[in-house]
Design an enzyme around this catalytic site. Structure first.
Site, PDB file in Angstrom:
ATOM      1  N   GLU A 257       0.824  -1.213   0.000  1.00 60.30           N
ATOM      2  CA  GLU A 257       0.000   0.000   0.000  1.00 60.30           C
ATOM      3  C   GLU A 257       0.857   1.261   0.000  1.00 60.30           C
ATOM      4  O   GLU A 257       0.488   2.289  -0.569  1.00 60.30           O
ATOM      5  CB  GLU A 257      -0.946   0.014   1.200  1.00 60.30           C
ATOM      6  CG  GLU A 257      -2.127  -0.943   1.083  1.00 60.30           C
ATOM      7  CD  GLU A 257      -1.818  -2.350   1.576  1.00 60.30           C
ATOM      8  OE1 GLU A 257      -0.630  -2.625   1.916  1.00 60.30           O
ATOM      9  OE2 GLU A 257      -2.732  -3.191   1.627  1.00 60.30           O
TER      10      GLU A 257
ATOM     11  N   PHE B 213     -11.919  -8.334  13.130  1.00 57.26           N
ATOM     12  CA  PHE B 213     -10.814  -8.725  12.258  1.00 57.26           C
ATOM     13  C   PHE B 213     -10.500  -7.606  11.268  1.00 57.26           C
ATOM     14  O   PHE B 213     -11.387  -7.098  10.603  1.00 57.26           O
ATOM     15  CB  PHE B 213     -11.161 -10.018  11.512  1.00 57.26           C
ATOM     16  CG  PHE B 213     -10.095 -10.436  10.544  1.00 57.26           C
ATOM     17  CD1 PHE B 213      -8.830 -10.809  10.999  1.00 57.26           C
ATOM     18  CD2 PHE B 213     -10.331 -10.433   9.178  1.00 57.26           C
ATOM     19  CE1 PHE B 213      -7.834 -11.177  10.103  1.00 57.26           C
ATOM     20  CE2 PHE B 213      -9.350 -10.806   8.282  1.00 57.26           C
ATOM     21  CZ  PHE B 213      -8.092 -11.176   8.752  1.00 57.26           C
ATOM     22  N   GLN B 214      -9.236  -7.226  11.202  1.00 54.02           N
ATOM     23  CA  GLN B 214      -8.760  -6.155  10.313  1.00 54.02           C
ATOM     24  C   GLN B 214      -9.493  -4.837  10.549  1.00 54.02           C
ATOM     25  O   GLN B 214      -9.781  -4.102   9.615  1.00 54.02           O
ATOM     26  CB  GLN B 214      -8.834  -6.585   8.846  1.00 54.02           C
ATOM     27  CG  GLN B 214      -7.835  -7.698   8.523  1.00 54.02           C
ATOM     28  CD  GLN B 214      -7.601  -7.897   7.041  1.00 54.02           C
ATOM     29  OE1 GLN B 214      -8.491  -7.683   6.238  1.00 54.02           O
ATOM     30  NE2 GLN B 214      -6.391  -8.332   6.684  1.00 54.02           N
TER      31      GLN B 214
ATOM     32  N   LYS C  86     -17.828  -1.926   5.207  1.00 55.11           N
ATOM     33  CA  LYS C  86     -18.099  -2.917   4.170  1.00 55.11           C
ATOM     34  C   LYS C  86     -19.582  -3.011   3.832  1.00 55.11           C
ATOM     35  O   LYS C  86     -19.954  -3.142   2.664  1.00 55.11           O
ATOM     36  CB  LYS C  86     -17.578  -4.290   4.616  1.00 55.11           C
ATOM     37  CG  LYS C  86     -17.666  -5.321   3.498  1.00 55.11           C
ATOM     38  CD  LYS C  86     -16.962  -6.610   3.832  1.00 55.11           C
ATOM     39  CE  LYS C  86     -17.032  -7.551   2.633  1.00 55.11           C
ATOM     40  NZ  LYS C  86     -16.394  -8.844   2.906  1.00 55.11           N
TER      41      LYS C  86
ATOM     42  N   MET D   9      23.011  10.424   4.717  1.00 57.58           N
ATOM     43  CA  MET D   9      22.839  11.672   5.463  1.00 57.58           C
ATOM     44  C   MET D   9      22.962  11.428   6.967  1.00 57.58           C
ATOM     45  O   MET D   9      23.519  12.248   7.693  1.00 57.58           O
ATOM     46  CB  MET D   9      21.485  12.309   5.125  1.00 57.58           C
ATOM     47  CG  MET D   9      21.353  13.744   5.588  1.00 57.58           C
ATOM     48  SD  MET D   9      22.591  14.833   4.848  1.00 57.58           S
ATOM     49  CE  MET D   9      21.686  15.555   3.479  1.00 57.58           C
TER      50      MET D   9
END
Lengths: 571, 171
Positions: free
Chosen positions: A59, A121-122, A171, A482
């Site tokens: 993602e 879940f999720q 959903k 850096m």
């Protein structure tokens, strides 16, 4: 064009179909995303009513690609990810877009409303998580609000000071039946959001007056010029009144890199001349820059002799860091147009310009050549030579970024895509993919470090799949350059965890993705390989082994003033 | 310095979170905050008292709040003629033999007893925060069992004096 005799009724059967249709209505051409459980209805709708979808391999890759697309095309980037981990993987990119004011609309899936708040879940509270890093965010709680929210999201992301907007879609809303009667196609009505784009006339007059009174004026041009498309107006103002101009990191490209009145970039790794000009000017005209601390150095020592004019579309930026005598809240283009209409005597003494040009000659950017190693600065110079300054250049954050900013002099606006505000490692490569999709005919070169590249290297798979001719140039100094430079300078060379001598074979890595890989060790190789690789029509990866301990100079040490730069070398 | 800020917002879920989150992110210290509906449907009003160092900080605060999409209007009303009220509920140990003494104390404050038990009484007092402080100070020696305050809510008066005196808590 074939006549459309019959208008097809919109298929508004569920929330997801509404979404896809709305995206089409918005003119969305490409979506960057990654599917998952909570967005299955959306991906199913996409299957039935396709829009070009770029399946990144993470993602973070998707959202940085969308940022690159937005920066180069000027259009709003669109991202879709699933709930929970899909959404949280976007957080870095959302913050990056927020700090660099890039227009994105990010759709995240959410668990069904019946289980929101149960640690399902999720499930992740992405609204809570993204509230401080978005221009605005929404959770769709009622399907009848969905079309309005999509419209508002695009409006908010792409107007005023641009920025990311998150729309979180449970959903059951995505899958829920949508009754067309519920769909009221109304105009965007946001009473709390009315960005000011037209400047106040009196303030413009004051600004004109201040410019005509100045002996040593200076323009500081930021990304606001690019966002507003005000490059021509900037050039006109610079040339009409012969005012020298400097850029912020993000503003590079707003004026031609070889313009005779351009002093180079200002700030921590800016040119000596630009920083000295800020210190010595008696009028500083800031157009579309936010006086970031990497630009200003110690605020108490910043532009000590200058009256400040600040033109910005975001009123909250004016006076935030630097006290401003003449604030102008407006779109940069509108403000510059008005300013150009004002007739006033060009005030600038040619002595000021001569003085700056001499300084530029006397204290140029410099490096010490090294017979045994290829220097990163040389690599950038060759890339510049080969591409003629016309390539779209994207970068991560760090040494390679500063060298690219210093040595890749840009001919064109919107050809510089860099992670400025957030300084995100892993940004440059996926951003290059987005940039190439936005402008398929342009040459796109991702200049990245070896460490940052490894954060999003999986997107090589996208090059393999899409066969778009992105050139990945890894300035490989075996570590976090850096960080190492700061450890050398401020931590007595204690290189704690900044050296990464164990590396993959990047050429083989490219080959694993069926891409052409090159390795460069010397200046001679650089000249021939860059010529071949950068001019090819294929995606390529170039592992460019540069001198490991090279540092970026000159430099403003944090806490000191711009005039106290170190690493300035007189010719 | 303390400033009184009123913020008119569209009453949508998450708006309070958005505003307080912004203050937290930008490191503003909230002394008190009250929220409630206004006379307009769908609009709520927040009243904050915040502690800031200087004028620049307060200007920045107002501008940042104004930037929020759900925020309709932001006012710094500190230097105006304003009405400001807070409510406090104080549960005090008050055995029957001192009730009349208590009454003489609360009376000038126009506080009222709203719950009376065997040994404790709950008083309600409203006024500006300074008055509430004074009330609590007086009551304290008797033994406060529980105390809760709403925080101040305020708006500007209809008539503005030319030189309105600053509220003492704000000095």
């Amino acid at each position: 064009m074939p006549a459309e005799t019959e208008v097809q009724p919109k298929q508004l059967n569920d929330g997801s179909a509404v979404l896809i249709q709305a995206l089409k209505d918005q003119g969305v051409e490409v979506i960057f995303g990654y599917p998952g459980g909570a967005v299955l209805p959306i991906y199913d709708a996409l299957y039935k009513n396709p829009i070009k979808h770029i399946l990144a391999r993470h993602e973070q890759g998707a959202i940085h690609a969308a940022e690159g697309y937005a920066r180069v095309s000027g259009r709003t980037g669109v991202v879709i990810a699933t709930s929970g981990p899909g959404a949280t993987n976007l957080v870095t990119g959302i913050t990056d877009a927020y700090l660099d004011s890039l227009p994105l609309v990010v759709f995240t899936g959410q668990v069904g409303q019946e289980v929101i708040g149960t640690d399902a879940f999720q499930e992740a509270d992405i609204i809570g998580i993204t509230q401080p890093i978005t221009k605005h965010n929404y959770q769709v709680n009622d399907i009848k609000d969905f079309p309005r929210i999509i419209k508002e999201a695009f409006h908010i992301a792409s107007t005023g000071r641009k920025g990311p907007v998150v729309v979180d879609i449970p959903k059951n809303i995505a899958a829920g039946l949508f009754d067309e009667e519920k769909h009221v196609d109304e105009e965007v009505n946001l009473p709390g959001y009315q960005p000011t784009t037209r400047p106040n006339f009196l303030q413009i007059q004051k600004a004109a007056q201040a410019i005509s009174n100045a002996k040593q004026p200076l323009i500081l041009a930021g990304a606001g010029i690019l966002h507003a498309g005000a490059m021509d107006e900037l050039k006109d103002l610079v040339e009409k009144h012969r005012i020298p101009v400097t850029n912020t990191l993000l503003g590079l490209g707003s004026i031609h890199g070889e313009h005779e009145l351009f002093l180079g970039m200002a700030g921590m790794h800016g040119t000596y001349t630009a920083n000295m000009a800020i210190t010595e000017c008696d009028l500083l005209v800031n157009i579309g820059a936010r006086f970031d601390d990497r630009l200003t150095g110690n605020l108490n020592l910043f532009a000590p002799n200058a009256k400040v004019i600040h033109i910005d579309i975001d009123p909250a930026e004016i006076g935030k860091n630097v006290p401003t005598e003449i604030p102008i809240v407006a779109d940069a283009k509108e403000a510059l147009k008005e300013l150009l209409k004002q007739e006033f005597a060009s005030p600038v003494s040619e002595d000021w310009i001569t003085h700056l040009k001499e300084a530029h000659k006397e204290y140029p950017l410099w490096y010490v050549e090294d017979k045994e190693h290829l220097l990163p600065q040389q690599a950038i110079q060759i890339i510049h030579q080969v591409t003629g300054g016309d390539a779209i250049v994207t970068t991560d954050v760090g040494q390679h970024q500063m060298w690219a900013a210093q040595y890749y002099s840009l001919n064109n606006p919107d050809h510089w895509v860099t992670s400025g505000g957030l300084g995100t490692m892993g940004f440059g490569f996926p951003a290059a993919i987005g940039a190439q999709l936005a402008k398929p005919k342009e040459r796109v070169v991702a200049i990245v470090g070896d460490a940052g590249f490894q954060m999003t290297a999986q997107e090589l798979s996208l090059l393999q799949e899409l066969r778009i001719p992105v050139k990945v140039v890894i300035l490989n100094n075996e570590g976090l350059g850096m960080v190492r430079q700061w450890q050398e300078t401020f931590y007595e060379e204690r290189y704690s965890q900044s050296l990464i001598p164990v590396q993959p074979d990047f050429v083989k890595l490219a080959e694993a993705y069926d891409l052409k890989g090159y390795r460069i060790n010397t200046l001679e190789e650089a000249e021939s390989v860059f010529r071949e690789a950068l001019l090819s029509d294929e995606p390529v990866l170039i592992d460019c082994r540069v001198k490991q301990l090279e540092n970026v100079y000159p430099m403003v040490v944090p806490g000191t003033g711009l005039h106290e730069m170190i690493g300035v070398s007189g010719k | 310095m303390k400033r009184v800020i009123t913020v008119t917002v569209i009453n949508q879920s998450g708006v309070l979170n958005r505003v307080t989150g912004l203050l937290m992110k930008r490191q503003f210290n909230i002394e008190s905050i009250t929220v409630g509906h206004t006379e307009q449907v769908g609009m709520s009003k927040m009243t904050f008292i915040v502690n800031v160092e200087d004028e620049r900080k307060i200007e920045q605060l107002v501008k940042q709040l104004q930037k929020q999409i759900d925020v309709i209007k932001v006012d710094d009303i500190t230097d105006k003629s304003i009405v400001m009220r807070e409510l406090a509920l104080v549960k005090v140990i008050s055995p029957p033999h001192i009730r009349s003494e208590m009454n003489s104390i609360i009376e000038p404050f126009r506080a009222t007893a709203i719950d009376i038990g065997k040994n404790v009484v709950t008083y309600q007092v409203t006024g500006n925060p300074e008055k509430i402080e004074a009330f609590i100070d007086l009551i304290k020696p008797y033994g406060i069992k529980e105390l809760t305050r709403t925080g101040a809510t305020a708006f500007v008066r209809e008539t503005q004096k030319v030189q309105s005196p600053q509220l003492s808590i704000l000095k």
